[in-house]
Design an enzyme around this catalytic site. Structure first.
Site, mmCIF file in Angstrom:
data_model
loop_
_atom_site.group_PDB
_atom_site.id
_atom_site.type_symbol
_atom_site.label_atom_id
_atom_site.label_comp_id
_atom_site.label_asym_id
_atom_site.label_seq_id
_atom_site.Cartn_x
_atom_site.Cartn_y
_atom_site.Cartn_z
ATOM 1 N N LEU A 165 -3.202 115.847 -44.627
ATOM 2 C CA LEU A 165 -3.634 115.026 -45.647
ATOM 3 C C LEU A 165 -5.191 115.952 -45.303
ATOM 4 O O LEU A 165 -6.266 115.723 -46.505
ATOM 5 C CB LEU A 165 -3.823 113.068 -45.033
ATOM 6 C CG LEU A 165 -4.273 112.585 -46.005
ATOM 7 C CD1 LEU A 165 -4.543 112.041 -46.702
ATOM 8 C CD2 LEU A 165 -4.756 111.159 -44.460
ATOM 9 N N TYR A 166 -5.700 116.242 -44.812
ATOM 10 C CA TYR A 166 -6.999 116.971 -45.078
ATOM 11 C C TYR A 166 -7.336 117.700 -46.169
ATOM 12 O O TYR A 166 -8.146 117.887 -47.116
ATOM 13 C CB TYR A 166 -6.853 118.050 -43.391
ATOM 14 C CG TYR A 166 -8.450 118.663 -43.326
ATOM 15 C CD1 TYR A 166 -9.953 118.591 -43.828
ATOM 16 C CD2 TYR A 166 -8.064 120.020 -43.568
ATOM 17 C CE1 TYR A 166 -10.506 118.927 -43.800
ATOM 18 C CE2 TYR A 166 -9.151 121.287 -43.878
ATOM 19 C CZ TYR A 166 -10.797 120.705 -43.651
ATOM 20 O OH TYR A 166 -11.860 121.931 -43.922
ATOM 21 N N ALA A 167 -6.059 118.873 -46.295
ATOM 22 C CA ALA A 167 -5.591 119.491 -47.487
ATOM 23 C C ALA A 167 -5.642 118.614 -48.922
ATOM 24 O O ALA A 167 -6.494 118.876 -49.342
ATOM 25 C CB ALA A 167 -5.095 120.387 -47.155
ATOM 26 N N THR A 170 -6.840 115.772 -49.560
ATOM 27 C CA THR A 170 -8.491 114.851 -49.973
ATOM 28 C C THR A 170 -9.538 116.481 -50.084
ATOM 29 O O THR A 170 -9.905 116.099 -50.993
ATOM 30 C CB THR A 170 -8.937 114.482 -48.428
ATOM 31 O OG1 THR A 170 -9.531 115.519 -47.267
ATOM 32 C CG2 THR A 170 -8.277 113.117 -47.872
#
Length: 333
Positions: free
Chosen positions: A152-154, A156
């Site tokens: 999810l970090y990537a 976003t």
């Protein structure tokens, strides 16, 4: 003298960038949420050093709070905005996904909206090598597809890039999006491998080495990263500085994506060995499997950065790790 607004100024990279800009004679307004993702005392120590410069001011607030961010922009009247603030970390995005939505999406939208409102000359935004995700083509080129984020970090960060492009196209706002590759060095974050490994080795605790020790990273020393950002700040995306063959400069927007790394991956076990040499102490190693959302290897193509700036990170891992260890001993003495 240039007026800068830096989000995440109390963070690892933001602190180093603000310090450099202040030393170069510029004015800096920092914006930071001073969150408790890691020990706030480390952030406060960074800010204490920045406040020794008369041309530095800090506004405390969350990215999601548009009014607080707007107040910082009113104070800064920025020529350049450097957006570094984010909820970082691949693994934490699995545990606390909402923090990434709030900071990296809502917060980044506020930065885009305010940059348009104040009419800054250049908006620079920090993305990540993680956006390359499942891409198996090495080295990672900015022109490669980056449509399969593994965390999810990537996701976003990739979404932030897309939002930024649309705003650049619609309103003609010049933007440089830089993708970082495993930044390390003095004043680093306690959740990053180098800090965790150093602390564990010095306290005779084992370290967890993921990917069975077969991983490799294009490690980037923080001062090299700052040098690249400072040089890119003066290269506002436009047709006059297009680089044929490797450029990501859009034909419909003053928008460019740039990798910032040296293009020299280091095997993780070599990195650990370098740290052992710097500490004069051997590590107890637990070899672990791959973690969810992680990738085996990162490797940047730095051709565009070199073409634009005549520079690419070149500090050796041996030099960079030794600098971190010296800082660590001084900070914890």
């Amino acid at each position: 003298m240039t007026r800068y607004l830096i989000t995440g100024a109390a963070g690892f990279i933001g602190f180093h960038l603000a310090s450099r800009l202040l030393q170069d004679g510029h004015e800096v307004v920092g914006f930071d949420g001073m969150t408790t993702y890691y020990d706030v005392r480390l952030k406060e120590a960074r800010v204490d050093l920045l406040r020794q410069h008369p041309r530095f001011q800090l506004v405390v607030g969350m990215l999601e709070d548009r009014d607080a961010l707007a107040a910082a922009a009113d104070l800064a009247k920025p020529d350049v905005i450097v957006h570094l603030a984010a909820q970082a970390g691949v693994r934490y995005s699995i545990e606390a996904p909402r923090a990434y939505i709030d900071s990296n999406l809502v917060g980044s939208w506020n930065v885009l909206d305010i940059a348009k409102a104040v009419g800054c000359k250049h908006l620079m935004m920090a993305s990540t090598s993680s956006v390359y995700g499942a891409n198996e083509t090495m080295p990672f080129r900015e022109l490669d597809r980056a449509d399969e984020p593994l965390s999810l970090y990537a996701a976003t960060k990739k979404a932030m890039e897309a939002m930024a492009f649309s705003q650049s196209h619609l309103f003609g706002l010049p933007m440089t999006m830089f993708r970082f590759f495993t930044v390390y060095g003095p004043w680093g974050r306690p959740d990053m491998a180098l800090f965790k490994f150093t602390d564990a080795i010095l306290h005779d605790r084992p370290i967890d080495v993921y990917g069975q020790g077969q991983m490799a990273r294009d490690f980037t020393f923080v001062e090299d990263l700052v040098e690249a950002i400072v040089r890119l700040a003066d290269i506002v995306p436009n047709e006059a500085n297009r680089v044929e063959g490797v450029d990501t400069l859009s034909k419909v927007a003053p928008f460019r994506v740039v990798n910032i790394a040296g293009g020299s991956p280091t095997p993780l076990m070599d990195y650990v060995g370098t740290l052992e040499d710097a500490l004069g102490q051997k590590a107890q190693i637990n070899l672990m499997g791959m973690q969810p959302g992680d990738v085996q290897r990162t490797f940047a193509d730095a051709s565009l950065l070199r073409a634009l700036t005549g520079y690419a990170p070149d500090t050796t891992v041996q030099t960079g790790v030794a600098a971190f260890v010296r800082w660590y001993h001084e900070y914890h003495r």
